[in-house]
Write a protein that holds these residues in place. Structure first.
Motif, PDB file in Angstrom:
ATOM      1  N   HIS A 168       0.956  -1.116   0.106  1.00 61.75           N
ATOM      2  CA  HIS A 168      -0.025   0.032  -0.066  1.00 61.75           C
ATOM      3  C   HIS A 168       1.104   1.224   0.061  1.00 61.75           C
ATOM      4  O   HIS A 168       1.586   1.350   0.987  1.00 61.75           O
ATOM      5  CB  HIS A 168      -0.827   0.066   1.335  1.00 61.75           C
ATOM      6  CG  HIS A 168      -1.947  -0.865   1.420  1.00 61.75           C
ATOM      7  ND1 HIS A 168      -2.764  -1.027   2.351  1.00 61.75           N
ATOM      8  CD2 HIS A 168      -2.179  -2.212   0.630  1.00 61.75           C
ATOM      9  CE1 HIS A 168      -3.712  -2.163   2.134  1.00 61.75           C
ATOM     10  NE2 HIS A 168      -3.234  -2.981   1.109  1.00 61.75           N
ATOM     11  N   ALA A 169       0.849   1.984  -0.991  1.00 65.13           N
ATOM     12  CA  ALA A 169       1.471   3.392  -0.948  1.00 65.13           C
ATOM     13  C   ALA A 169       0.546   4.286  -1.142  1.00 65.13           C
ATOM     14  O   ALA A 169      -0.172   4.614  -2.076  1.00 65.13           O
ATOM     15  CB  ALA A 169       2.592   3.281  -2.105  1.00 65.13           C
ATOM     16  N   ASP A 170       1.024   5.434  -0.228  1.00 66.04           N
ATOM     17  CA  ASP A 170       0.201   6.704  -0.184  1.00 66.04           C
ATOM     18  C   ASP A 170       0.931   7.947  -0.459  1.00 66.04           C
ATOM     19  O   ASP A 170       2.244   7.915   0.109  1.00 66.04           O
ATOM     20  CB  ASP A 170      -0.716   6.584   1.150  1.00 66.04           C
ATOM     21  CG  ASP A 170      -1.684   5.432   1.056  1.00 66.04           C
ATOM     22  OD1 ASP A 170      -1.927   4.666   0.183  1.00 66.04           O
ATOM     23  OD2 ASP A 170      -1.936   5.415   2.494  1.00 66.04           O
ATOM     24  N   TYR A 171       0.190   8.925  -0.826  1.00 69.60           N
ATOM     25  CA  TYR A 171       0.863  10.145  -0.898  1.00 69.60           C
ATOM     26  C   TYR A 171      -0.161  11.017  -0.827  1.00 69.60           C
ATOM     27  O   TYR A 171      -1.392  11.044  -1.309  1.00 69.60           O
ATOM     28  CB  TYR A 171       1.617  10.372  -2.383  1.00 69.60           C
ATOM     29  CG  TYR A 171       1.966  11.898  -2.284  1.00 69.60           C
ATOM     30  CD1 TYR A 171       3.081  12.181  -1.696  1.00 69.60           C
ATOM     31  CD2 TYR A 171       1.395  12.629  -3.309  1.00 69.60           C
ATOM     32  CE1 TYR A 171       3.420  13.601  -1.628  1.00 69.60           C
ATOM     33  CE2 TYR A 171       1.980  14.047  -3.234  1.00 69.60           C
ATOM     34  CZ  TYR A 171       2.864  14.523  -2.480  1.00 69.60           C
ATOM     35  OH  TYR A 171       3.341  15.843  -2.650  1.00 69.60           O
ATOM     36  N   ARG A 172       0.294  12.309   0.153  1.00 71.99           N
ATOM     37  CA  ARG A 172      -0.687  13.414   0.413  1.00 71.99           C
ATOM     38  C   ARG A 172      -0.029  14.591   0.255  1.00 71.99           C
ATOM     39  O   ARG A 172       0.926  14.707   0.878  1.00 71.99           O
ATOM     40  CB  ARG A 172      -1.399  13.077   1.919  1.00 71.99           C
ATOM     41  CG  ARG A 172      -2.068  14.195   2.281  1.00 71.99           C
ATOM     42  CD  ARG A 172      -2.653  14.092   3.483  1.00 71.99           C
ATOM     43  NE  ARG A 172      -3.352  15.343   4.496  1.00 71.99           N
ATOM     44  CZ  ARG A 172      -4.570  15.362   4.111  1.00 71.99           C
ATOM     45  NH1 ARG A 172      -5.424  14.569   3.794  1.00 71.99           N
ATOM     46  NH2 ARG A 172      -5.079  16.516   4.794  1.00 71.99           N
TER      47      ARG A 172
ATOM     48  N   GLU B 115       2.958   0.701   3.346  1.00 71.89           N
ATOM     49  CA  GLU B 115       2.758  -0.451   4.081  1.00 71.89           C
ATOM     50  C   GLU B 115       3.044  -1.747   3.393  1.00 71.89           C
ATOM     51  O   GLU B 115       2.852  -1.769   2.177  1.00 71.89           O
ATOM     52  CB  GLU B 115       1.278  -0.532   4.643  1.00 71.89           C
ATOM     53  CG  GLU B 115       0.914   0.730   5.409  1.00 71.89           C
ATOM     54  CD  GLU B 115      -0.384   0.595   5.874  1.00 71.89           C
ATOM     55  OE1 GLU B 115      -1.286  -0.389   5.544  1.00 71.89           O
ATOM     56  OE2 GLU B 115      -1.058   1.556   6.696  1.00 71.89           O
ATOM     57  N   TRP B 116       3.624  -2.518   4.199  1.00 75.03           N
ATOM     58  CA  TRP B 116       3.797  -4.222   3.445  1.00 75.03           C
ATOM     59  C   TRP B 116       2.688  -4.987   4.129  1.00 75.03           C
ATOM     60  O   TRP B 116       3.056  -5.475   5.445  1.00 75.03           O
ATOM     61  CB  TRP B 116       5.170  -4.399   3.442  1.00 75.03           C
ATOM     62  CG  TRP B 116       5.312  -5.678   2.913  1.00 75.03           C
ATOM     63  CD1 TRP B 116       5.362  -6.927   3.407  1.00 75.03           C
ATOM     64  CD2 TRP B 116       5.830  -5.906   1.453  1.00 75.03           C
ATOM     65  NE1 TRP B 116       5.674  -7.783   2.632  1.00 75.03           N
ATOM     66  CE2 TRP B 116       6.303  -7.361   1.357  1.00 75.03           C
ATOM     67  CE3 TRP B 116       6.167  -4.940   0.408  1.00 75.03           C
ATOM     68  CZ2 TRP B 116       6.368  -7.813   0.108  1.00 75.03           C
ATOM     69  CZ3 TRP B 116       6.610  -5.507  -0.895  1.00 75.03           C
ATOM     70  CH2 TRP B 116       6.754  -6.948  -1.049  1.00 75.03           C
TER      71      TRP B 116
ATOM     72  N   SER C  21       5.180  -0.984   8.602  1.00 74.02           N
ATOM     73  CA  SER C  21       4.576   0.208   7.762  1.00 74.02           C
ATOM     74  C   SER C  21       5.544   1.400   8.131  1.00 74.02           C
ATOM     75  O   SER C  21       6.447   1.413   9.315  1.00 74.02           O
ATOM     76  CB  SER C  21       3.403   0.581   7.915  1.00 74.02           C
ATOM     77  OG  SER C  21       3.115   1.044   9.403  1.00 74.02           O
ATOM     78  N   PHE C  22       5.786   2.380   7.207  1.00 78.50           N
ATOM     79  CA  PHE C  22       6.659   3.472   7.376  1.00 78.50           C
ATOM     80  C   PHE C  22       5.901   4.762   6.734  1.00 78.50           C
ATOM     81  O   PHE C  22       5.321   4.634   5.569  1.00 78.50           O
ATOM     82  CB  PHE C  22       8.243   3.297   6.485  1.00 78.50           C
ATOM     83  CG  PHE C  22       8.861   4.555   6.539  1.00 78.50           C
ATOM     84  CD1 PHE C  22       9.507   4.892   7.743  1.00 78.50           C
ATOM     85  CD2 PHE C  22       8.823   5.287   5.611  1.00 78.50           C
ATOM     86  CE1 PHE C  22      10.441   5.942   7.884  1.00 78.50           C
ATOM     87  CE2 PHE C  22      10.008   6.522   5.518  1.00 78.50           C
ATOM     88  CZ  PHE C  22      10.617   6.527   6.639  1.00 78.50           C
TER      89      PHE C  22
END
Lengths: 387, 299
Positions: free
Chosen positions: A263-267, A283-284, A297-298
């Protein structure tokens, strides 16, 4: 011989296919409410690290920052064929001290003026979301109430989702409104009762790219009007309105060979207080066993300062000013690890998170780091049970 | 909407370990759909269990004890039609009335039944001894018992998979005590890899079979057996002699339906010496392992 036995296969197949199965509801093909009632409980312990004695004004106030205990209860239940109700109730108790402001230390850097460790508060938060499900989408109405000793807030919202393109694309949007009242503990020179209103709206789209990946992006706009300052700060005067835009993008990718998902997020966040922030999260989700998932997660975060932010409080100047560390420039990293064990009707969650904010972690150079930047640890245990 | 993740739910039903594996967007969705699949298995277990007084099979067997006849529901009628077909196609080897032989064959005892006791019970074995016509089941001979073992578990695997498909699950696998029905391949299109038991070391896989779709069933002399004086006697009993079939150690068949695969393995085992020839002519992919450990077949 062969043809005779292939006839056997045909005969068996015809007989097998002719067994009329009892009718089964195919309700879940459409956007459908849950078929079971789910109850959940989470207990979280949020603990901020103590302030270093050298970062505060000597002999004034406490070094101990907030500890918060959070009990969260949740019930999600179908109502009739087309509705669900999702209610959460939070009960939080907090204690500790918070920064009241800053003064200039001997070396020119700011020192915190801390409150005494006497702050004790209880927060209760109730949120109810009622969702109506349609053939290809859903619509929800959300109502919430939150109260603390000195604070009360109501919120209302409407949101919806529409699936198009064979459910490969989902459009979403919503509007919200909240009315917050603050009645700070009385003190000379402190406001007695103030209000703020916030209106929010968002639109978004989620696209299934293939069987393994989904991309979702949304734009959120928020406008607040009213008393936006912190009444407990010694010197704090903020503009009476704030407009912000946040752009969120989330990518989910399933890696079949590893039985894991990324899960890769950008804001990106910008507002008219001149603040810009970036958040990148990864997140893995690793299936250790099909019933056990471990999620390291990081998250990285960096923000610029508000245009009226002053590292050191100055009394008697005109205009907006604040020395709140939340408006200061800084960067932060969060490391998390959680484990989820589940079966078809229960789930157990254990998670830990460590957050560290620091001027040196910011994207730009921070000339004067705020001494009140947070470090915290968040531990959560909980379960969900469906019946 | 989220990407697909794999979820597995283990449960016990039909007298053995079962599991539903499926890919879903969320744990919630996976759990709800798995529950629908499991409910279907439980429904069929309750409906056709010999151990439940309120099951359809108990009602049928009670009627048989009294003698006489009864009508059955459509699903049971479909299963009885299938039982009639498989009996006919196997030339009487696959017989849902042969379960009564269990009364004389106690595989836990380690002792062979006497020929006399077998002969005493054989008159109660034989699909041809009851009347099945147009939804009416009649027992001219009281005491014949029906047992849908070898049919219901396989049928339940097919049904559970069908329900997942109806609910929109495209990738998954249902396994009921070794009987498998694929809902659909992994999301990347790759097949499920199914381990085939070594008939002489059943906890070990002797082969891996890629299964993209359809069903797979195995039958072997290792499932329930006893060894008396060095001879292996398995639970696969020939309904005409009342004695176990001896020939193949195990048979695995892949078919569109798990039900067909299950019937084919049972028939092949019961065919004895003709089992391999019969499998070959059936035209389905199979793996048969004979008593000397030699592999036969197209898998």
């Amino acid at each position: 011989m062969k043809t005779e036995k292939s006839r056997t296969l045909n005969a068996l197949t015809s007989a097998a296919l002719a067994i009329p199965a009892a009718a089964v509801s195919t309700n879940a093909i459409a956007d459908a409410p849950p078929t079971m009632t789910e109850v959940g409980y989470r207990y979280s312990q949020y603990q901020e690290d103590d302030i270093a004695e050298s970062d505060k004004v000597e002999d004034v106030g406490s070094t101990q920052r907030y500890d918060i205990n959070i009990h969260q209860f949740r019930v999600l239940t179908p109502v009739g064929d087309n509705y669900s109700v999702d209610a959460t109730f939070d009960y939080e108790t907090m204690s500790g001290a918070s920064p009241l402001g800053t003064i200039q230390g001997a070396d020119g850097d700011p020192l915190l003026v801390m409150s005494g460790a006497s702050i004790d508060d209880t927060r209760i938060d109730l949120n109810v979301k009622t969702t109506r499900y349609y053939e290809n989408g859903n619509a929800s109405i959300i109502g919430g109430y939150s109260t603390e000793d000195d604070y009360e807030a109501f919120n209302l919202g409407l949101e919806g989702e529409k699936h198009i393109n064979d459910k490969l694309t989902t459009l979403m949007g919503g509007i919200g409104y909240s009315d917050d009242t603050i009645e700070p503990t009385p003190a000379p020179g402190r406001v007695t009762e103030e209000e703020k209103y916030t209106a929010t709206t968002f639109v978004g789209i989620a696209q299934v790219i293939n069987a393994e990946s989904v991309l979702q992006t949304s734009i959120n706009y928020a406008y607040s009007d009213g008393y936006l300052s912190d009444p407990y700060k010694l010197v704090d005067q903020r503009p009476d309105s704030r407009s912000s835009i946040a752009w969120n993008t989330r990518y989910r990718h399933y890696l079949g060979s590893l039985d894991a998902a990324v899960h890769a997020d950008y804001r990106l966040y910008v507002d008219d207080w001149d603040m810009v922030s970036h958040t990148v999260g990864i997140e893995w989700h690793q299936n250790i066993d099909p019933n056990l998932r471990v999620i390291p997660s990081f998250r990285y975060y960096s923000q610029s300062q508000a245009d009226f932010y002053k590292p050191i409080d100055v009394v008697g100047i005109e205009g907006d000013k604040s020395s709140d560390y939340r408006l200061s420039p800084f960067g932060a990293v969060t490391f998390g690890l959680s484990a989820v064990a589940h079966s078809y009707n229960w789930k157990i969650i254990v998670s830990a998170e460590r957050y560290i904010a620091d001027g040196d972690l910011a994207l730009g150079t921070v000339e004067t780091e705020h001494p009140g930047l947070l470090q915290y640890t968040l531990l959560t245990v909980g379960f969900d049970y469906a019946f | 909407m989220k990407p697909l993740s794999r979820f597995q739910y283990r449960f016990k039903a039909m007298g053995g370990p079962c599991s539903v594996q499926l890919y879903a967007e969320s744990e919630n969705e996976a759990a709800l759909h798995a529950k629908c699949a499991m409910d279907e298995v439980y429904r069929l277990e309750a409906k056709y269990s010999r151990y439940r007084n309120d099951s359809v099979i108990s009602e049928i067997n009670a009627t048989s004890l009294k003698g006489g006849g009864m009508t059955v529901d459509d699903e049971t009628a479909g299963i009885l039609n299938y039982a009639a077909t498989v009996w006919h196609e196997s030339k009487g080897l696959f017989d849902v009335t042969s379960g009564v032989l269990r009364k004389v064959w106690d595989f836990k005892s380690g002792a062979l039944p006497s020929q006399l006791s077998i002969e005493a019970i054989l008159p109660l074995v034989g699909w041809g001894k009851l009347n099945w016509n147009d939804g009416l089941l009649a027992f001219p001979l009281a005491g014949i018992e029906l047992d849908f073992g070898g049919i219901v578990k396989e049928y339940a695997a097919d049904r559970a998979a069908a329900i997942c498909l109806q609910l929109g699950i495209q990738h998954g696998l249902v396994e009921l005590g070794g009987d498998i029905r694929v809902i659909g391949p992994h999301p990347d299109g790759s097949p499920w890899m199914v381990g085939i038991r070594n008939p002489r070391i059943p906890e070990q896989a002797i082969a891996m079979v890629p299964l993209q779709q359809g069903g797979l069933a195995s039958s072997g002399d290792y499932e329930r057996y006893m060894i008396v004086n060095g001879v292996r006697y398995s639970h696969l009993l020939n309904p005409s002699t009342g004695w176990p079939a001896t020939s193949l150690a195990s048979v695995t068949v892949v078919a569109d339906q798990c039900l067909i695969a299950g019937s084919a393995t049972t028939i092949a085992m019961l065919k004895g010496e003709q089992g391999l020839e019969w499998l070959e002519s059936l035209g389905l992919p199979y793996l048969a392992i004979d008593q000397s450990g030699v592999h036969h077949g197209s898998i």
